[in-house]
Design an enzyme around this catalytic site. Structure first.
Site, PDB file in Angstrom:
ATOM      1  N   TYR A   1       1.311   4.801  -6.316  1.00 49.30           N
ATOM      2  CA  TYR A   1       0.994   5.830  -5.312  1.00 49.30           C
ATOM      3  C   TYR A   1      -0.430   5.644  -4.780  1.00 49.30           C
ATOM      4  CZ  TYR A   1       5.146   7.667  -7.566  1.00 49.30           C
ATOM      5  OH  TYR A   1       6.400   7.783  -8.096  1.00 49.30           O
TER       6      TYR A   1
ATOM      7  N   CYS B   1     -13.940  11.626   7.676  1.00 51.76           N
ATOM      8  CA  CYS B   1     -14.548  12.879   8.134  1.00 51.76           C
ATOM      9  C   CYS B   1     -13.768  14.087   7.645  1.00 51.76           C
ATOM     10  CB  CYS B   1     -14.650  12.868   9.647  1.00 51.76           C
ATOM     11  SG  CYS B   1     -15.666  11.501  10.188  1.00 51.76           S
ATOM     12  N   GLU B   2     -13.737  14.260   6.351  1.00 52.19           N
ATOM     13  CA  GLU B   2     -13.078  15.399   5.712  1.00 52.19           C
ATOM     14  C   GLU B   2     -13.869  15.700   4.446  1.00 52.19           C
ATOM     15  OE1 GLU B   2      -9.956  16.904   6.394  1.00 52.19           O
ATOM     16  OE2 GLU B   2      -9.373  15.596   8.049  1.00 52.19           O
TER      17      GLU B   2
ATOM     18  N   ARG C   1       5.699   5.026 -11.550  1.00 55.57           N
ATOM     19  CA  ARG C   1       4.319   4.970 -12.039  1.00 55.57           C
ATOM     20  C   ARG C   1       4.163   4.098 -13.293  1.00 55.57           C
ATOM     21  NH1 ARG C   1       0.935   9.353 -11.063  1.00 55.57           N
ATOM     22  NH2 ARG C   1       2.787  10.625 -10.789  1.00 55.57           N
TER      23      ARG C   1
END
Ligand code: LLP
Length: 425
Positions: free
Chosen positions: A386, A357-358, A291
């Site tokens: 990420y 679609c969530e 990161r």
């Protein structure tokens, strides 16, 4: 420092206006500042200069081929967790001697690939894996370099999904088994002990875990050497956090802004004395940030498709979603969202949601949002780590394009995935 700034209300990546890049390459689009990730590498590398060291980039954070080639050229190594990542690292020009291989579930073919490539070491996560490596190396009449990944049982109090160094986590070998294994490896025919490894977790924003892990590993190194093992390296893991909140001060950011949660020099200055007190200088210290090297260098650019108010609540529906950047949905992670071109008007509270679609498909929840209209571009900040690497084809959505800016030039590093490839086998 990251090199995203506002010039006359327009977001720039280094010397280029972000809106122009999006106009050329479309959205959703990952955009990386080359200067940012190169400077981050140099800063971390210099911080560890007091001791022979190797920075091994954790490829899982971002395995864009151009970024990997740039890191290879700068002298960076790789922390890989699959044969795929091993291939990418080698292809980018990272020499095998700069590659360490971690992961709790290495398949036989992956172990064989690591042995054949001549990597610096396997960071072994269980006794069962150690036995398999010994057997596979034996069948090839080779001696595999192994390092033990120890679980130090230190809780960094981060998000449970990204904390890896607690006793209850699946990673590493229990500390109290270490001594027995030092003797076992010394007496094994086809593995040679080359190092020790620990990784506490990700997004660490306090300094204290670093000297603590240094202390634990220093004691273990002493015991490993007393048991007759020579240590080529000690790998202290990664984990250095990035700045997500207020990554940009909107309008006011005309200069590069900080993107690392802790100065690398402070980490090295507290970690190295604890770790190296009895260590011979031929023992390399490996630090494997993911990161910290790339989070701040990347943004995700997305276009506003629709705005709507439902039962008094404002929603901005944008063309990027959890398939492009899953961190908000998966960890409730915060990413700042800023306008690519600032427009006058009132800010309002609301959600930024994607087209998937969530209900869990959101980029921001209950956020103070700048004025926006259909067609406007938004930048999701601190998305270089990420982000693309965790993207998916769910809802049969192609993966976004990746563009790298270097000063006033840009390179389309990875074109948007073509729709046809969704059914190619
Ligand atoms: N080394 C090992 C053995 C690791 O497991 C990891 C990350 C790293 C190094 C690099 O850690 P970093 O410096 O990036 O913190 N997907 C999550 C992060 C998962 C990290 C997994 N291991 C997220 O988006 O926050």
């Amino acid at each position: 420092m990251h090199h995203f700034t506002y010039r006359q209300n327009q977001l720039f990546c280094e010397e280029l206006p972000v809106a122009a890049i999006a106009a050329q390459h479309g959205t959703p689009l990952y955009l990386y500042s080359r200067r940012t990730y190169r400077e981050n590498f140099q800063r971390i590398d210099q911080a560890f200069a007091p001791w022979p060291h190797q920075i091994c980039f954790a490829l899982k954070a971002n395995s864009n081929p151009q970024i990997l080639r740039d890191f290879a050229e700068l002298g960076c190594g790789a922390d890989v967790v699959s044969v795929g990542e091993l291939q990418l690292a080698l292809q980018a020009g990272i020499p095998p001697q700069r590659i360490v291989f971690a992961g709790v579930g290495k398949r036989d073919d992956e172990i064989i690939a690591g042995i054949e490539a001549g990597i610096r070491g396997f960071n072994v996560e269980s006794e069962a894996e150690l036995a398999v490596i010994n057997e596979l190396a034996g069948r090839r009449k080779k001696i595999a370099p192994v390092s033990l990944r120890l679980n130090p049982d230190i809780d960094i109090h981060g998000h449970p999904y990204i904390s890896t160094g607690r006793a209850a986590d699946k990673f590493g070998i229990e500390l109290n088994r270490a001594h027995a294994l030092f003797a076992e490896i010394r007496d094994s025919r086809h593995v040679r002990m080359v190092g020790l490894h620990a990784h506490l977790g990700s997004q660490i924003t306090d300094l204290w875990p670093f000297p603590k892990i240094g202390e634990v590993l220093a004691n273990l190194a002493q015991a490993a050497r007393a048991a007759g093992n020579h240590l080529d390296y000690i790998d202290v893991g990664g984990g250095l956090g990035a700045i997500y909140e207020r990554a940009m001060k909107i309008a006011a950011d005309t200069e590069p802004a900080p993107d690392l949660a802790l100065p690398p020099a402070e980490i090295a200055n507290t970690l190295l004395p604890a770790l190296t007190r009895d260590l011979p200088k031929d023992c390399t210290v490996i630090f494997e940030p993911g990161r910290a090297l790339v989070a701040g260098c990347g943004i995700l650019i997305t276009q506003v498709l629709y705005t709507k108010i439902t039962r008094g609540k404002f929603f901005a529906v944008v063309d990027a979603g959890m398939t492009d950047l899953i961190r908000p949905s998966l960890y409730n992670a915060y990413h700042q969202i800023v306008p690519v071109i600032q427009r006058p008007g009132e800010w309002q509270s609301g959600d930024v949601v994607g087209p998937i679609c969530e209900s869990g498909d959101f980029l921001a929840k209950d956020r103070e949002l700048p004025p926006m209209q259909r067609g406007d571009l938004l930048a999701v900040m601190t998305a270089g780590a990420y982000g693309f690497s965790l993207s998916s084809n769910y809802n049969a959505r192609p993966r976004p394009a990746e563009v790298i800016v270097d000063g006033a030039t840009m390179l389309l590093s990875r074109p948007r995935q073509k729709l046809e490839t969704l059914w190619a086998t």
